[in-house]
Design a protein around this motif. Sequence first.
Motif, short mmCIF file in Angstrom:
data_model
loop_
_atom_site.label_atom_id
_atom_site.label_comp_id
_atom_site.label_asym_id
_atom_site.label_seq_id
_atom_site.Cartn_x
_atom_site.Cartn_y
_atom_site.Cartn_z
N HIS A 72 4.07 -30.24 -85.76
CA HIS A 72 3.87 -29.50 -87.00
C HIS A 72 2.39 -29.53 -87.39
O HIS A 72 1.81 -28.50 -87.74
N LEU B 118 -0.06 -26.30 -87.52
CA LEU B 118 -0.73 -25.93 -88.77
C LEU B 118 -2.20 -25.61 -88.49
O LEU B 118 -2.73 -24.60 -88.95
N THR B 119 -2.85 -26.49 -87.72
CA THR B 119 -4.24 -26.25 -87.35
C THR B 119 -4.36 -24.97 -86.53
O THR B 119 -5.25 -24.15 -86.77
N ASP C 157 6.35 -27.02 -93.55
CA ASP C 157 4.92 -26.80 -93.84
C ASP C 157 4.39 -25.66 -92.97
O ASP C 157 3.66 -24.79 -93.44
N VAL C 158 4.75 -25.70 -91.68
CA VAL C 158 4.31 -24.66 -90.77
C VAL C 158 4.87 -23.31 -91.21
O VAL C 158 4.19 -22.29 -91.16
N THR D 255 2.91 -21.79 -94.09
CA THR D 255 1.58 -21.35 -93.63
C THR D 255 1.70 -20.08 -92.81
O THR D 255 0.91 -19.13 -92.97
N GLU D 256 2.71 -20.04 -91.94
CA GLU D 256 2.89 -18.85 -91.09
C GLU D 256 3.23 -17.63 -91.94
O GLU D 256 2.72 -16.53 -91.70
N THR E 211 -8.96 -31.87 -88.64
CA THR E 211 -8.99 -30.88 -89.71
C THR E 211 -10.44 -30.50 -90.03
O THR E 211 -10.73 -29.34 -90.32
#
Lengths: 129, 189
Positions: free
Chosen positions: A76, A80-81, B51-52, B55-56, B152
Motif C-alpha cells: 500500500h 501510494l508513492t 488509503d490507496v 488516492t487513486e 517520501t
Amino acid sequence: MLELILAKYNYWIVIVLMMAGLYVVVARGNLVKKIIGLNVFQTSVFLLYISMGKVAGGTAPILTGKDEVFSNPIPHVLILTAIVVGIATTALGLALVVRIREAYSTIEEDEIDEAESLDMTADLAERRR
Amino acid sequence: MELLIDIVLLAILGIIAVAILWTRHLFVATMLSGAYSLTSAALLVALDAVDVAFTEAAVGAGISTVLMLGTLTLTRRREKATNRRVSIGPLLLVIVTGALLIYGTVDMPAFGDPNAPALLHVVPEYLAGTRDDIQIPNIVTAILASYRGFDTLGETAVIFTAGVGVLLLLGRRREEDEEAGTRRPEREA
C-alpha cells in the motif's frame, strides 16, 4: 482446477490488463492515446501489487485495539508513492504532447516522422547548394 | 462474497480496457480511462487498500482526467483514421511478455495466502512498532511518513522535477509568442 484458477485469477486478469495497456502504447500512433495506454498499464501494476498484499479474511491495516488480521501494508505504501509519481510523469508527458503539437502541428507519430524526414532532405539540399 | 466482488470488478476493468483499445475518439478514451481508475479504486477498497483507493480516485480518476481534457483542448479530439488492422509486431511482443509474466505467477503464493513470504519478515515488526512506538492507528501512514520517510522525500523531489519540467515546456512558449507576436496554430476541428 477451480481452486488453482481462483488462486491466480487476480494475477492473470491483471496481467491481461497490463498487456492491453502495453499494446496501446506500442501499436497506437496517437500520442495522447499512448499516454492513456500508459495509464492503464500503470493502474494494472498497482492492482498487481495490492493483490499480492491481500490476506484472506484480513482487513484494512488500521489499528483498532482489537485483535485482527491485517492485509500487508507495505505494498500500500509503495503504491501510494507510485500513484503520485505516475501523475507527475503523466503531466510531463502531456506537456510534451502539447509542445510537439505546436512544433509539428500534429500528434500522430507517422506524420511527425514524415515532417522530420522532409526537414532532413531540405537540409541536405541546402547544404549541397 | 468478497471474492465475487473482486471477480466482477476485474471483469468490468477488462471490458473498459477493451473499449479503450477499440475507440478512436480521444475524448471517449479519456473518459474511459477515468472510469478505469474509478473502478480500480473500488477494487482497491475490496482488497483492503483504503488509503490507496482514495488516492487513486482523487489522482487517477480526477487530476489525470482533467490534465488529459486540457491536453485535448490544446490538441485535437480524434485519432487519425487509419485502418483498424491488428499490427503483428506489437501483438507478438504483448503475447510473449504476457506469457512470461503468467509463467512467473506459477511460483507466486496463492491470492490471499496468509503465509505468503512477504508477510512474514518486516510486516510484524511494522505492526508492533506502529502500535508501541509511533502510536497512530493508521499503519500505512506510519510506514509512509516515519519508517520510509526518505522514500517520501524522494517522491517529493520527483514531483518537483516534473513540475519544473512542465513549467519549462509550457511556460517558454508564451514568452516566445509574446515576443514574436505570433499566434498558436489554429485548432483543428
